[in-house]
Design a protein around this motif. Structure first.
Motif, mmCIF file in Angstrom:
data_model
loop_
_atom_site.group_PDB
_atom_site.id
_atom_site.type_symbol
_atom_site.label_atom_id
_atom_site.label_comp_id
_atom_site.label_asym_id
_atom_site.label_seq_id
_atom_site.Cartn_x
_atom_site.Cartn_y
_atom_site.Cartn_z
ATOM 1 N N LEU A 63 -64.397 -119.818 42.463
ATOM 2 C CA LEU A 63 -62.963 -119.546 42.517
ATOM 3 C C LEU A 63 -62.366 -119.996 43.853
ATOM 4 N N ARG A 64 -63.145 -119.851 44.929
ATOM 5 C CA ARG A 64 -62.684 -120.298 46.250
ATOM 6 C C ARG A 64 -62.519 -121.829 46.266
ATOM 7 N N MET A 65 -63.500 -122.552 45.702
ATOM 8 C CA MET A 65 -63.385 -124.014 45.671
ATOM 9 C C MET A 65 -62.217 -124.456 44.801
ATOM 10 N N LEU A 66 -61.997 -123.749 43.705
ATOM 11 C CA LEU A 66 -60.863 -124.054 42.843
ATOM 12 C C LEU A 66 -59.551 -123.855 43.602
ATOM 13 N N GLU A 67 -59.465 -122.757 44.338
ATOM 14 C CA GLU A 67 -58.257 -122.501 45.129
ATOM 15 C C GLU A 67 -58.075 -123.572 46.214
ATOM 16 N N LYS A 68 -59.160 -123.944 46.867
ATOM 17 C CA LYS A 68 -59.068 -124.991 47.887
ATOM 18 C C LYS A 68 -58.604 -126.313 47.288
ATOM 19 N N THR A 69 -59.085 -126.616 46.086
ATOM 20 C CA THR A 69 -58.677 -127.858 45.422
ATOM 21 C C THR A 69 -57.188 -127.834 45.137
ATOM 22 N N SER A 70 -56.691 -126.712 44.675
ATOM 23 C CA SER A 70 -55.260 -126.585 44.393
ATOM 24 C C SER A 70 -54.439 -126.735 45.660
ATOM 25 N N LYS A 71 -54.927 -126.163 46.778
ATOM 26 C CA LYS A 71 -54.214 -126.289 48.046
ATOM 27 C C LYS A 71 -54.269 -127.713 48.573
ATOM 28 N N SER A 72 -55.420 -128.379 48.420
ATOM 29 C CA SER A 72 -55.544 -129.750 48.929
ATOM 30 C C SER A 72 -54.695 -130.704 48.126
ATOM 31 N N GLU A 73 -54.443 -130.378 46.849
ATOM 32 C CA GLU A 73 -53.581 -131.204 46.008
ATOM 33 C C GLU A 73 -52.170 -131.261 46.602
#
Length: 183
Positions: free
Chosen positions: A170-180
């Motif tokens: 879930l943390r990596m998913l959130e980071k991906t959304s933020k990096s987008e």
């Protein structure tokens, strides 16, 4: 990147996630141990993972891990290789059959220290998992390896339904959304 490069990246690594920042010092300490890159280090050793997303950042590629029975990112043991980017790429290619993998950034994307349960001939131990962000062509055919029961591109909106509660994913998913947002 060798252990000195990893040590430098760890010194510079900053994260707003308390659970992740809590073990950065443990990762740094392990870089000083030559056995830290080998699974023979029975207390714990480095692994490397590829958090793979499609180019439009709507899906991530997950594997249903044969031994653990859970949906996870692709990755594996360093087996003596101190270049963890190479390890993550090699494991992702072997476990998915993808040839279109592209490293998004050579800096650490995520860190996770997690316990691996005891199995026959393997005692309980820690994996010090260094994760890197990769992109791949979602239309490229997948090849399931012996380490997986299944592989699937999962929409970001469906990840929680697929994996249940796994804070590191879930943390990596959130980071991906933020990096987008930053792209």
């Amino acid at each position: 990147m060798d252990r000195l490069g990893l040590r430098q990246q760890l010194q510079n690594y900053r994260t707003p996630y308390e659970e992740e920042s809590a073990f950065i010092a443990d990762f740094s300490e392990l870089t000083h141990d030559p056995l830290g890159y080998k699974r023979e280090q029975l207390e714990g050793h480095f692994t490397a993972s590829a958090w793979i997303v499609n180019k439009s950042r709507t899906h991530t590629l997950l594997t249903l891990h044969r031994k653990l029975g859970r949906w996870l990112q692709l990755g594996g043991h360093a087996d003596g290789n101190e270049n963890l980017i190479e390890v993550a790429l090699k494991e992702a290619e072997e476990e998915s059959g993808l040839t279109s993998l592209e490293l998004v950034d050579s800096t650490i994307f995520d860190l996770d220290k997690h316990i691996i349960p005891e199995r026959p001939h393997v005692k309980e131990h820690f994996h010090f998992d260094v994760r890197y962000l990769f992109e791949a062509d979602i239309n490229e055919p997948l090849i399931i390896s012996d380490e997986s029961v299944s592989l699937a591109w999962i929409t970001f909106d469906s990840v929680v339904d697929m994996i249940g509660y796994n804070p590191s994913i879930l943390r990596m998913l959130e980071k991906t959304s933020k990096s987008e947002i930053l792209l």
